[in-house]
Design an enzyme around this catalytic site. Structure first.
Site, mmCIF file in Angstrom:
data_model
loop_
_atom_site.group_PDB
_atom_site.id
_atom_site.type_symbol
_atom_site.label_atom_id
_atom_site.label_comp_id
_atom_site.label_asym_id
_atom_site.label_seq_id
_atom_site.Cartn_x
_atom_site.Cartn_y
_atom_site.Cartn_z
ATOM 1 N N LYS A 157 0.858 -1.191 0.000
ATOM 2 C CA LYS A 157 0.000 0.000 0.000
ATOM 3 C C LYS A 157 0.886 1.231 0.000
ATOM 4 O O LYS A 157 2.015 1.192 0.488
ATOM 5 C CB LYS A 157 -0.899 0.019 1.243
ATOM 6 C CG LYS A 157 -2.159 0.847 1.054
ATOM 7 C CD LYS A 157 -3.234 0.073 0.309
ATOM 8 C CE LYS A 157 -4.481 0.893 0.054
ATOM 9 N NZ LYS A 157 -5.584 0.019 -0.416
ATOM 10 N N ASP A 189 -6.485 4.302 -4.724
ATOM 11 C CA ASP A 189 -7.262 4.173 -3.484
ATOM 12 C C ASP A 189 -7.948 5.528 -3.303
ATOM 13 O O ASP A 189 -8.150 6.244 -4.290
ATOM 14 C CB ASP A 189 -6.346 3.791 -2.307
ATOM 15 C CG ASP A 189 -7.145 3.410 -1.065
ATOM 16 O OD1 ASP A 189 -7.830 2.390 -1.087
ATOM 17 O OD2 ASP A 189 -7.105 4.150 -0.065
#
Ligand code: NAD
Length: 420
Positions: A106, A146
């Site tokens: 991430k 995201d």
């Protein structure tokens, strides 16, 4: 005792709880929790007014035993290293849940992109990707969007990396625009996946979708598509919707297409004229008498503090967002008989179609929307039923069953490779 709200501590607890049920040793569990690598970068950007501003960013690779790291990039003022570590951990177990050959990663940048001009946003996106490029690559770590990042940002990042390596490295990032190696069905994929697992949950609980109502907290990419497919394809009535400005409610159900159009044109749902009730609180969407709740905003929305405000009528919570329910709220919901479809299953549609995109990039051969949807449906429907059966067999919460199955897969890969 105040409830633990640090997302990494919550994620670690979720792994510990499930690992304990699998009978794994404590020292091994630590290896399933801690990230392999965490990179912090500080990026100076020349702003339009000539000033230099330094932005802090992160890229975390949580576990690559099952394949290269995979996970989105978040642009948000509240990004922290612990948040990125939690999101990377969830990606490891999300990929294992969907059975796709990736580990978890991430990224995040501390920034409010709404305060940047288009040029500033492009410069920051390219500079961040340059800064993390030593640890990124189609066989190493493959980012995606995201919160507050989108296909245009993916296009800039893909272009920046391609310039560095000297060829079109399509497989370095996913959710690209269709014109430059994107996949059909990627933009809708996470909402599409939420739709499939919610449909299966209604099936096992014997809920007739035509008589069912739902509320959606967060009306961005994931919230919009989840609401749209549930309404259009199953006839579920979407009665409450919220975004960061507040909540709207209409017991007769919203025309989702029309509401999406309004949100795109006016940037918020709260001014939508066809609402019967409005509320400044974005969390109000969680408190109506509905059958299905879809938290599709951010972490820690359903906590010990507000779990009692969730209606007794709610039977299914589909976690479209990552980490919307804290562990204590999760237990309270389980005790009330609510079926919580955990994030790493409910929102796995996005990463699964990202995987399809990466496969198509490597083949140089592209699938139709129908093929993408059909393959996604098969993967998530199978995962849902296997996990639901495990939950019933072991008499555990859906989240524990999901983690038990995923942890076993990551554990097996680490064991086979001689890491543990
Ligand atoms: P987005 O930026 O498109 O939308 C977020 C929405 O949430 C916006 O409508 C915003 O107004 C709203 N919001 C923000 N704070 C809120 C609050 N406190 N209460 C109510 N609404 C609020 O983001 P997205 O891509 O739709 O992601 C939403 C969630 O889904 C995140 O948790 C993300 O990590 C998760 N997720 C996204 C994907 C994907 O493919 N986009 C995949 C998996 C998980």
């Amino acid at each position: 005792m105040p409830e633990e709200l640090n997302p990494f501590e919550i994620a670690a607890r979720q792994v510990r709880d499930a690992a304990e049920k699998l009978g794994l040793r404590e020292d091994v569990v630590e290896a399933l929790i801690q990230p392999e690598k965490a990179l912090e970068v500080n990026i100076p950007i020349k702003m339009d007014n000539g000033e230099i501003r330094v932005f802090k960013g992160f890229r975390v690779q949580h576990n690559t035993a099952r394949g290269p790291a995979k996970g989105g990039i978040r642009f948000h003022p509240n990004v922290t290293l612990d948040e990125v570590k939690a999101l990377a951990l969830w990606m490891t177990y999300k990929c294992a849940t969907a059975g796709i050959p990736y580990g978890g990663g991430k990224g995040g940048v501390i920034v409010d992109p709404k305060q940047l001009s288009e040029g500033e946003l492009e410069r920051l996106s390219r500079a961040y990707f340059r800064a993390i490029s030593p640890i990124i690559g189609p066989d190493k770590d493959i980012p995606a969007p995201d919160v507050n990042t989108n296909p245009q940002i993916m296009a800039w990042m893909f272009d920046e990396y391609s310039k560095i390596v000297g060829y079109n490295a399509f497989g370095v990032i996913t959710a690209k625009p269709l014109e430059i190696g994107g996949s059909e069905g990627r933009v809708e994929a996470t909402g599409r996946g939420v739709f499939y697992v919610t449909r299966e949950a209604m099936r096992v609980l014997g809920i007739d979708p035509k008589n069912a109502t739902a509320a959606v907290q967060g009306f961005g990419n994931v919230g919009q598509y989840s609401a749209r497919f549930l309404a259009e394809e199953l006839g579920v009535k979407i009665v409450a919707v919220s975004d960061s400005k507040g909540t709207i409610y209409n017991p007769d159900g919203f025309d989702v297409e029309d509401l999406i159009k309004w949100k795109l044109e006016n940037k918020t749902v709260v001014t939508y004229p066809k609402a019967q009730e409005k509320n400044d609180d974005p969390k109000q969407a969680l408190y109506y008498d509905v059958d299905i709740l879809i938290p599709a905003a951010l972490e820690n929305q359903i906590t010990k503090e507000n779990v009692d405000k969730i209606s007794e009528k709610v039977k299914i919570i589909s976690e479209a967002a990552n980490g919307p329910t804290t562990p204590e709220a999760d237990i309270a919901l389980h005790e009330r008989g609510v079926l919580v479809i955990p994030d790493i299953l409910a929102n796995a549609g996005g990463v699964t179609v990202s995987y399809f995109e990466w496969v198509q990039n490597r083949m140089g051969y592209y699938w139709t929307l129908e093929e993408v949807r059909e393959k996604l449906d098969r993967i998530l429907t199978k995962a849902f039923h296997e996990i639901y059966e495990l939950r019933n067999e072991k008499k555990v919460m859906m989240r524990e069953a999901t983690y038990m199955r995923a942890i076993q897969r990551v554990y097996n890969a680490m064991k086979l490779r001689g890491w543990i």
